[in-house]
Scaffold this motif. Structure first.
Motif, PDB file in Angstrom:
ATOM      1  N   GLY A 194       0.840  -1.193   0.000  1.00 14.36           N
ATOM      2  CA  GLY A 194       0.000   0.000   0.000  1.00 14.36           C
ATOM      3  C   GLY A 194       0.877   1.246   0.000  1.00 14.36           C
ATOM      4  O   GLY A 194       2.047   1.214  -0.351  1.00 14.36           O
ATOM      5  N   GLY A 195       0.305   2.371   0.411  1.00 11.10           N
ATOM      6  CA  GLY A 195       1.058   3.617   0.450  1.00 11.10           C
ATOM      7  C   GLY A 195       0.279   4.712   1.139  1.00 11.10           C
ATOM      8  O   GLY A 195      -0.942   4.625   1.290  1.00 11.10           O
ATOM      9  N   GLY A 196       0.999   5.728   1.582  1.00  3.91           N
ATOM     10  CA  GLY A 196       0.347   6.842   2.262  1.00  3.91           C
ATOM     11  C   GLY A 196      -0.105   6.463   3.663  1.00  3.91           C
ATOM     12  O   GLY A 196       0.346   5.460   4.237  1.00  3.91           O
ATOM     13  N   PRO A 197      -1.034   7.218   4.250  1.00  3.74           N
ATOM     14  CA  PRO A 197      -1.500   6.946   5.615  1.00  3.74           C
ATOM     15  C   PRO A 197      -2.040   5.532   5.829  1.00  3.74           C
ATOM     16  O   PRO A 197      -1.808   4.939   6.877  1.00  3.74           O
ATOM     17  N   PRO A 198      -2.749   4.923   4.826  1.00  2.61           N
ATOM     18  CA  PRO A 198      -3.273   3.573   5.067  1.00  2.61           C
ATOM     19  C   PRO A 198      -2.300   2.463   4.697  1.00  2.61           C
ATOM     20  O   PRO A 198      -2.724   1.368   4.370  1.00  2.61           O
ATOM     21  N   ILE A 199      -0.986   2.737   4.731  1.00  2.00           N
ATOM     22  CA  ILE A 199      -0.014   1.690   4.412  1.00  2.00           C
ATOM     23  C   ILE A 199      -0.200   0.510   5.366  1.00  2.00           C
ATOM     24  O   ILE A 199      -0.666   0.668   6.505  1.00  2.00           O
ATOM     25  N   CYS A 200       0.131  -0.677   4.904  1.00  2.00           N
ATOM     26  CA  CYS A 200      -0.090  -1.902   5.683  1.00  2.00           C
ATOM     27  C   CYS A 200       0.499  -1.780   7.094  1.00  2.00           C
ATOM     28  O   CYS A 200       1.698  -1.531   7.244  1.00  2.00           O
ATOM     29  N   PRO A 201      -0.316  -1.967   8.142  1.00  2.00           N
ATOM     30  CA  PRO A 201       0.204  -1.849   9.507  1.00  2.00           C
ATOM     31  C   PRO A 201       1.167  -2.973   9.880  1.00  2.00           C
ATOM     32  O   PRO A 201       1.911  -2.861  10.843  1.00  2.00           O
ATOM     33  N   GLY A 202       1.149  -4.045   9.085  1.00  2.00           N
ATOM     34  CA  GLY A 202       2.039  -5.162   9.383  1.00  2.00           C
ATOM     35  C   GLY A 202       3.295  -5.182   8.535  1.00  2.00           C
ATOM     36  O   GLY A 202       3.968  -6.215   8.448  1.00  2.00           O
ATOM     37  N   TYR A 203       3.638  -4.030   7.933  1.00  2.00           N
ATOM     38  CA  TYR A 203       4.777  -3.978   7.002  1.00  2.00           C
ATOM     39  C   TYR A 203       6.070  -4.477   7.649  1.00  2.00           C
ATOM     40  O   TYR A 203       6.756  -5.350   7.114  1.00  2.00           O
TER      41      TYR A 203
END
Length: 257
Positions: A194-203
């Motif tokens: 993903g990208g921006g504020p909603p980028i994957c929280p599990g990155y």
């Protein structure tokens, strides 16, 4: 998960309808967990960072009021559940940490930081086969794209830049060199997480999980596909008709790289 990539027509016995029913059950369970965690937070020794839901409940805004509603916490928790992907990226001879480590020695944080080539292999895998849940975005208002109307509320999957030869030369070729210079990749061109504020929280956790798995799989086991000519379809994620079976054997101590 199947409901995210199905036609959003809510009729009985459709995949979308079944997904809505399953989603409602999950949301009820998560809401019960939220109530339990709220009670537990009142305990004098409670830690506000002990788990995901507790951390979200403990978030405060600039006015020291609750930052997220219960519904927003449910949304975040459900997304995290859907985003757990057990895919493994292997197939490269990975020697970045094995040269100076004993076979029974555990990996350290410094070892993982040195595994740059392995991570490039993982990123290239994601470029060619992006996970759908990371590049989905909800349309906030109606808009037109090249003559097509995209209605408000629909989900859009973005990954067209992954095969743009002006960004990734020879995009149909699997080549980890595509990620040798991260600075050369324009923002929001690679959507593996993903990208921006909603980028994957599990990155960061996914990165840790991938590097550890690849290291031990390559260095401690030999493996091969049972059916090398296996085919798959996309909906839009890779879907193997008969599964993806492999033969795996532990290496003897003397063979470990």
């Amino acid at each position: 998960m199947e409901g995210l990539i199905s036609v959003p027509i809510n009729l009985p016995f459709t995949r979308f309808n079944r997904s809505l029913q399953a989603s409602e059950k999950i949301r009820e369970i998560v809401m019960d967990l939220i109530r339990e965690k709220m009670v537990a937070l009142d305990h004098p020794n409670a830690s506000p960072q002990q788990d995901l839901i507790t951390s979200l409940l403990s978030l405060r805004n600039d006015h020291n009021s609750v930052a997220l509603s219960d519904e927003e916490i449910v949304d975040n928790a459900v997304i995290k559940l859907l985003a757990k992907d057990p895919s493994v990226y292997a197939g490269v001879v990975q020697e970045e940490t094995s040269k100076n480590k004993a076979s029974n020695e555990l990996l350290t944080w410094d070892d993982l930081r040195r595994m740059k080539y392995t991570w490039r292999v993982a990123m290239e895998s994601l470029r060619m086969n992006p996970p759908a849940f990371c590049s989905f975005r909800k349309v906030l208002k109606d808009f037109n794209y090249e003559g097509y109307l995209i209605p408000k509320g629909w989900q859009v999957m973005w990954c067209m830049t992954h095969m743009d030869d002006s960004i990734f030369p020879y995009p149909s070729d699997f080549d980890p060199k595509h990620f040798e210079r991260q600075s050369s990749i324009p923002p929001y061109s690679f959507m593996g997480f993903g990208g921006g504020p909603p980028i994957c929280p599990g990155y960061e956790f996914a990165r840790l999980e991938t590097l550890i798995t690849v290291h031990y799989l390559v260095n401690r086991f030999t493996w091969k596909l049972c059916c090398p000519e296996i085919s798959f379809s996309r909906d839009p994620m890779p879907s193997f008709k008969d599964g993806l079976e492999i033969e795996i054997e532990p290496k003897i101590l003397g063979e470990i790289i």
